[in-house]
Design an enzyme around this catalytic site. Structure first.
Site, PDB file in Angstrom:
ATOM      1  N   THR A  37       3.902 -12.045  12.151  1.00 55.94           N
ATOM      2  CA  THR A  37       4.498 -10.894  11.485  1.00 55.94           C
ATOM      3  C   THR A  37       3.737 -10.632  10.183  1.00 55.94           C
ATOM      4  OG1 THR A  37       6.058 -12.239  10.225  1.00 55.94           O
ATOM      5  CG2 THR A  37       6.754 -11.504  12.408  1.00 55.94           C
ATOM      6  N   GLU A  60       8.162  -9.254  17.286  1.00 58.33           N
ATOM      7  CA  GLU A  60       9.074 -10.166  18.008  1.00 58.33           C
ATOM      8  C   GLU A  60       9.447  -9.641  19.391  1.00 58.33           C
ATOM      9  OE1 GLU A  60       9.911 -10.977  13.597  1.00 58.33           O
ATOM     10  OE2 GLU A  60       9.338  -9.277  14.843  1.00 58.33           O
ATOM     11  N   LYS A 111      23.551   1.517  -0.629  1.00 57.30           N
ATOM     12  CA  LYS A 111      25.009   1.531  -0.604  1.00 57.30           C
ATOM     13  C   LYS A 111      25.501   2.096  -1.928  1.00 57.30           C
ATOM     14  CE  LYS A 111      28.644  -0.984   1.681  1.00 57.30           C
ATOM     15  NZ  LYS A 111      29.005  -2.224   2.377  1.00 57.30           N
TER      16      LYS A 111
END
Length: 536
Positions: free
Chosen positions: A185, A330, A434
């Protein structure tokens, strides 16, 4: 009672045998940095792969050993994708765009026995050689006339090794669950992590991609992966194109040169290509400026980062159906695909735009679910957004060197799934904003603002706010520095396109956005830059 079917291994060698039966004379074309074009066919490629397997034996590379590559998309890298796994070793493709310390870590962690290196990357490896005591051999991917002077010990020449190798090789019968590839990754948080694929997963991934409503390659296609082979095997194309006998065009290191790519597509009559949005944007801008056409290119995949609707529409005006694919290292890497369907044309313009931006339906073999913050399943109604988890035969079940076993893989994405099965990524969990206890979708704001004619690139991040906990900050790259739109102009443009309470409280301008080694906007870097941001 068990069925009475043959126990046939799903191995990469089976792709070779099949391709030699159905498409031995089909071309593989490579473009080099200096503009030279190399041509040969699958028969010649696999004959050289047999020689390369003998080279690995001569170099005493043991079964299961990791064989590292630092290379672009060309015929030599293609040969490594077959010779290494089919002889029982593991092909470890390394992203040379990572930071040097990450590359050194990856080579050491993988315990690479040998490195095959494009001459362009030899200085990079020379700088790291003091950290690479475990690497026994270094091989330059070139001919003897191109061998560079180098401080690497006993640097070998790829073409010389092949010339000296025996032409015959008996491919071993390998268990389909044996490891075939290793890809790390990008390591945006912590060290990169290794994803170890198997022969079985590679073959099943290719078969699923080649289904008609997915990538759906055919023998008459001419396939050009602009995404590099070190990005999870160019999203599977060295195997998938060979599986159907399609002509393969490998663009080498010049993928960032839009003029060169347009010429190559036209010269080779490419019908299908794959790239990240940044490359498609470069090509679209070049086509607009030059007035050139791409008559052969009918379909293309965009992936690796969110694709703005304006880019899909722009490529559509040039006759190219730009289709969203979603996946991760993945997932080997593809998990879903948005093949443009005839019924899209029946939708009104706004609904059609929303549909085109969806990440697509899961490939057969991949199962998806979305969970709320309590870990409970959410409905597939296209409205509920939750943490996206997946499972399937080409989904990783742990990272190389780590003991782990999971029933589901948590992707780190936030997504919706509609009643027809179309999944839509709305954010990365780590990038979710948020505000006042409610989620704001940064990707949707970015897609909307990217349609502004004066915006070349955009990113939205959450920045600490004294009243709302977080508020969205818009960061843009203007197409022309002297004609950058004001914050108020941008908000007027966004009005009605996203909920009003989502509208960013401020906007900033940069000459360029920071990007990761895989071409994604680095929101981590942006958040660090604006940690102490003073709201207007």
């Amino acid at each position: 009672m068990q069925g009475m079917m043959m126990n046939f291994n799903l191995g990469i060698a089976a792709i070779m045998r099949h391709t030699l039966q159905i498409a031995a004379d089909t071309e593989i074309v490579s473009l080099f940095a200096d503009g030279r074009v190399h041509r040969y066919n699958y028969r010649e490629a696999f004959a050289r792969a047999r020689r390369l397997a003998n080279v690995l034996e001569t170099l005493d590379i043991p079964p299961g050993a990791r064989v590292g590559t630092l290379a672009w998309n060309d015929h030599r890298h293609f040969e490594l994708h077959y010779a290494v796994p089919c002889s029982g070793r593991v092909c470890h493709t390394i992203n040379p765009k990572l930071f040097p310390e990450q590359i050194g870590y990856i080579i050491r962690h993988a315990q690479d026995d040998v490195l095959f290196i494009d001459p362009q990357f030899i200085p990079l490896v020379e700088d790291l050689q003091g950290e690479l005591s475990g690497v026994r051999h270094f091989v330059a991917l070139c001919g003897p006339e191109e061998m560079p002077a180098s401080s690497l010990p006993n640097l070998l020449c790829y073409e010389t090794l092949l010339d000296q190798a025996a032409p015959t090789y008996a491919w071993p019968e390998l268990d389909e669950r044996q490891a075939c590839g290793l890809c790390y990754t990008s390591g945006t948080t912590g060290n990169p992590k290794g994803v170890l694929t198997s022969h079985r997963s590679a073959v099943l991934h290719g078969m699923a991609q080649n289904m008609a409503d997915n990538v759906g390659l055919r023998a008459l296609d001419v396939v050009m992966p602009m995404v590099p082979m070190f990005h999870v095997n160019a999203w599977g194309m060295p195997y998938n194109a060979a599986m159907v006998g399609a002509k393969l065009v490998l663009p080498g290191p010049r993928v960032g040169d839009a003029a060169a790519m347009v010429k190559l597509i036209k010269d080779e009559a490419v019908t299908f290509s794959l790239a990240v949005p940044t490359l498609w944007a470069n090509i679209g801008q070049y086509l607009e400026a030059s007035g050139q056409k791409l008559p052969s290119l009918k379909r293309a995949v965009t992936g690796g980062a969110a694709c703005p609707l304006a880019l899909i529409q722009a490529m559509g005006r040039h006759g190219v159906a730009l289709e969203n694919g979603w996946g991760m290292t993945e997932l080997s890497p593809m998990g879903s695909y948005n093949r443009q369907q005839p019924w899209y044309a029946e939708l009104d313009e706004e609904a059609r735009g929303r549909q085109l931006l969806k990440s697509g339906r899961a490939l057969f073999g991949v199962e998806m679910r979305i969970l709320d913050e309590a870990g409970l399943p959410l409905p597939h109604d296209g409205q509920a957004a939750g943490a996206l988890q997946v499972r399937g035969p080409w989904v990783r079940n742990g990272y190389y060197g780590q003991e782990m076993s999971e029933d589901w893989f948590d992707t780190g994405d936030v997504a919706t799934i509609d009643p027809q099965g179309y999944m839509q990524i709305t954010d990365r969990i780590k990038d979710v904003i948020k505000s006042g206890g409610e989620w704001i979708c940064s990707v949707e704001i970015e897609n909307a603002v990217m349609a502004h004619p004066q915006v070349a690139e955009a990113a939205v991040i959450g920045v600490a706010h004294p009243r709302w906990s977080e508020r969205p900050l818009l960061v843009i790259v203007p197409r022309q520095p002297d004609a950058a739109p004001s914050h108020q102009e941008l908000m007027t443009f966004l009005d009605g396109k996203v909920p009003r309470w989502w509208l960013p409280d401020a906007s900033e301008r940069l000459a360029e956005l920071p990007h990761t080694a895989t071409g994604k906007v680095s929101k981590k870097t942006l958040r660090e830059r604006y940690t102490d941001y003073a709201w207007p």
